[in-house]
Design an enzyme around this catalytic site. Structure first.
Site, PDB file in Angstrom:
ATOM      1  N   THR A  51      29.941  76.762 -15.244  1.00  0.00           N
ATOM      2  CA  THR A  51      31.128  77.195 -16.047  1.00  0.00           C
ATOM      3  C   THR A  51      32.491  77.593 -15.376  1.00  0.00           C
ATOM      4  OG1 THR A  51      29.783  77.649 -18.103  1.00  0.00           O
ATOM      5  CG2 THR A  51      32.153  78.292 -18.035  1.00  0.00           C
ATOM      6  N   ASN A 131      24.947  66.516 -21.838  1.00  0.00           N
ATOM      7  CA  ASN A 131      23.940  67.662 -21.856  1.00  0.00           C
ATOM      8  C   ASN A 131      23.449  67.384 -23.070  1.00  0.00           C
ATOM      9  OD1 ASN A 131      26.761  68.536 -22.250  1.00  0.00           O
ATOM     10  ND2 ASN A 131      25.686  70.406 -23.161  1.00  0.00           N
ATOM     11  N   HIS A 180      20.742  76.688 -12.456  1.00  0.00           N
ATOM     12  CA  HIS A 180      19.633  76.711 -13.341  1.00  0.00           C
ATOM     13  C   HIS A 180      19.165  75.418 -13.926  1.00  0.00           C
ATOM     14  CE1 HIS A 180      21.814  77.126 -17.368  1.00  0.00           C
ATOM     15  NE2 HIS A 180      22.620  77.286 -16.454  1.00  0.00           N
ATOM     16  N   THR A 216      31.992  89.616  -3.963  1.00  0.00           N
ATOM     17  CA  THR A 216      30.585  89.726  -2.901  1.00  0.00           C
ATOM     18  C   THR A 216      29.613  88.875  -3.480  1.00  0.00           C
ATOM     19  OG1 THR A 216      31.087  92.058  -2.430  1.00  0.00           O
ATOM     20  CG2 THR A 216      28.796  91.191  -2.108  1.00  0.00           C
ATOM     21  N   CYS A 298      24.859  77.960 -29.658  1.00  0.00           N
ATOM     22  CA  CYS A 298      26.319  78.572 -29.054  1.00  0.00           C
ATOM     23  C   CYS A 298      25.946  79.911 -29.095  1.00  0.00           C
ATOM     24  CB  CYS A 298      27.122  78.406 -30.375  1.00  0.00           C
ATOM     25  SG  CYS A 298      27.034  79.533 -31.662  1.00  0.00           S
TER      26      CYS A 298
HETATM   27  N1  PLP Z   1      28.067  71.398 -17.760  1.00  0.00           N
HETATM   28  C1  PLP Z   1      26.993  71.033 -18.596  1.00  0.00           C
HETATM   29  C2  PLP Z   1      26.954  69.695 -18.648  1.00  0.00           C
HETATM   30  C3  PLP Z   1      25.949  72.015 -19.026  1.00  0.00           C
HETATM   31  O1  PLP Z   1      24.797  71.340 -19.659  1.00  0.00           O
HETATM   32  C4  PLP Z   1      26.135  73.322 -18.819  1.00  0.00           C
HETATM   33  C5  PLP Z   1      24.885  74.189 -19.104  1.00  0.00           C
HETATM   34  O2  PLP Z   1      24.385  74.086 -20.230  1.00  0.00           O
HETATM   35  C6  PLP Z   1      27.226  73.833 -18.068  1.00  0.00           C
HETATM   36  C7  PLP Z   1      28.429  72.890 -17.420  1.00  0.00           C
HETATM   37  C8  PLP Z   1      27.241  75.201 -17.715  1.00  0.00           C
HETATM   38  O3  PLP Z   1      26.855  75.657 -16.720  1.00  0.00           O
HETATM   39  P1  PLP Z   1      26.497  77.240 -16.475  1.00  0.00           P
HETATM   40  O4  PLP Z   1      25.324  77.475 -17.639  1.00  0.00           O
HETATM   41  O5  PLP Z   1      25.776  77.582 -14.953  1.00  0.00           O
HETATM   42  O6  PLP Z   1      27.645  78.060 -16.879  1.00  0.00           O
END
Ligand code: PLP
Length: 355
Positions: A51, A131, A180, A216, A298
């Site tokens: 994000t 996703n 992750h 950091t 959500c």
């Molecule tokens: N972009 C997509 C397509 C995702 O599936 C996700 C997480 O589910 C993210 C961004 C966000 O990543 P993070 O959970 O590391 O903030």
């Protein structure tokens, strides 16, 4: 990661030996990621999440290029909220944000993108793979089109890092990742910034990560990210399990897949049972030990109507039926068959019809 959690307390910005050891560990992880992506060592920065990386790409570009001639940003309607929710901030900075429509499989409509593009567009953001549906986006075509209009191209590749980790340079100017989604730890992300592309940092302070992301470094997390990238080449594809699951579901009355397998991520399956809401299905499946999803979880933990299904033209009722299943490299064919039989059983029980 363990040594860095247990006793590797050196700060990667410190000059003493412990600090240098931590810095070397971070650099080694960067080496692994940049090597896998086929990019320069200095072109990848670590962030605190996918994000944050996407925010840096989109808002950072908007802050760095406040040239009135390019005052528009185009974002696909099915982007993750980490991109979509930059909109109010972009608007406050004086940009107009237009959503790029998608087809029924959540794929960006290239004709619509071409119509929206102009020499006033600063940045186009289209993810590598969605996703929810797993749909692969036409990234090469988007890159070519954005370049034709002189616009920057950001692609959220959080779901697609295994596809990119083959040493072939990515096409977009900015690409964002998260550890992750590939077996690494939560709370670590990365951004690829093509040499020469200008961004302004969103997190300022101590000047870490080439003054683009202060704070950091999360040494253990970054080391874990590097290890996960390094292990990608040994990971087996989730496609056989996903395909075994879909083969069984194809014979279950009502099952309606949302996207063709060939056009989607190898570990994703999305579909619905018309007339059956996802929520009671998911509760049943959870009790059976199957962790499946609907649109997106959500922040409150409840089911939010999927913006992806809505953008793909599904009705409000159909959106409530969307089911999402994902498969990992460790999912076996037996797991997939069991999962499919759970889904068939849950659908029959929820609809009141015994199969
Ligand atoms: N972009 C997509 C397509 C995702 O599936 C996700 C997480 O589910 C993210 C961004 C966000 O990543 P993070 O959970 O590391 O903030």
């Amino acid at each position: 990661m363990e040594p860095w959690l247990a006793d590797g307390f050196g700060n990667a910005s410190s000059l003493h030996r412990e600090g240098r050891r931590a810095k070397n560990a971070v650099d080694q992880a960067r080496e692994i990621l940049t090597g896998a992506l086929g990019v320069l060592f200095a072109e990848v920065l670590f962030t605190g999440s996918g994000t944050e990386a996407a925010n840096l790409a989109v808002i950072g570009a908007a802050l760095a290029n406040q040239d009135a001639r390019r005052s528009r940003v185009l974002v696909s309607a099915v982007e993750h909220h980490c991109v979509l929710n930059t909109r109010p901030m972009l608007e406050r900075l004086g940009y107009r944000v237009d959503l790029i429509p998608v087809d029924r499989e959540a794929r960006v409509r290239m004709d619509a993108l071409e119509d929206l593009l102009g020499d006033d567009v600063l940045l186009v953001s289209v993810m590598h793979a969605n996703n929810e549906f797993g749909t692969l986006q036409p990234v090469c075509e988007v890159a070519a089109l954005a370049r034709r209009f002189g616009a920057l191209f950001h692609s959220d590749a959080v779901q697609a890092l295994p596809m990119l980790a083959c040493g072939q340079r990515p096409l977009p100017d900015l690409v964002t990742f998260s550890a992750h989604k590939i077996g690494g730890p939560k709370g670590v992300g990365a951004i690829y910034i093509l040499a020469g592309v200008k961004l302004k940092p969103l997190v300022v302070g101590g000047g870490q990560e080439r003054e683009m992301r202060a704070g950091t470094e999360n040494v253990a997390g970054i080391v874990g990210f590097g290890a996960a990238v390094g292990a990608l080449s040994e990971r087996s594809s989730p496609a056989p399990a996903r395909d075994a699951f879909l083969d069984v579901l194809a014979d279950v009355p009502g099952w309606t897949p949302s996207v063709s397998r060939a056009e989607s991520l190898p570990g994703h399956a999305h579909g619905r049972f018309p007339g059956i809401h996802a929520e009671p299905m998911l509760i049943r499946l959870d009790r059976m030990g199957l962790a499946a999803g609907s649109g997106a979880a959500c922040s409150s933990g409840s089911l939010e109507p999927s913006h992806v299904m809505l953008a793909a033209g599904y009705s409000g009722e159909e959106v409530r039926e969307g089911l999402r299943f994902t498969f990992g490299p460790e999912t076996t064919i037996e797991d997939a068959h069991r999962a499919a039989s759970f889904v068939a059983e849950a659908a029959a029980a929820v609809s009141g019809i015994r199969s």
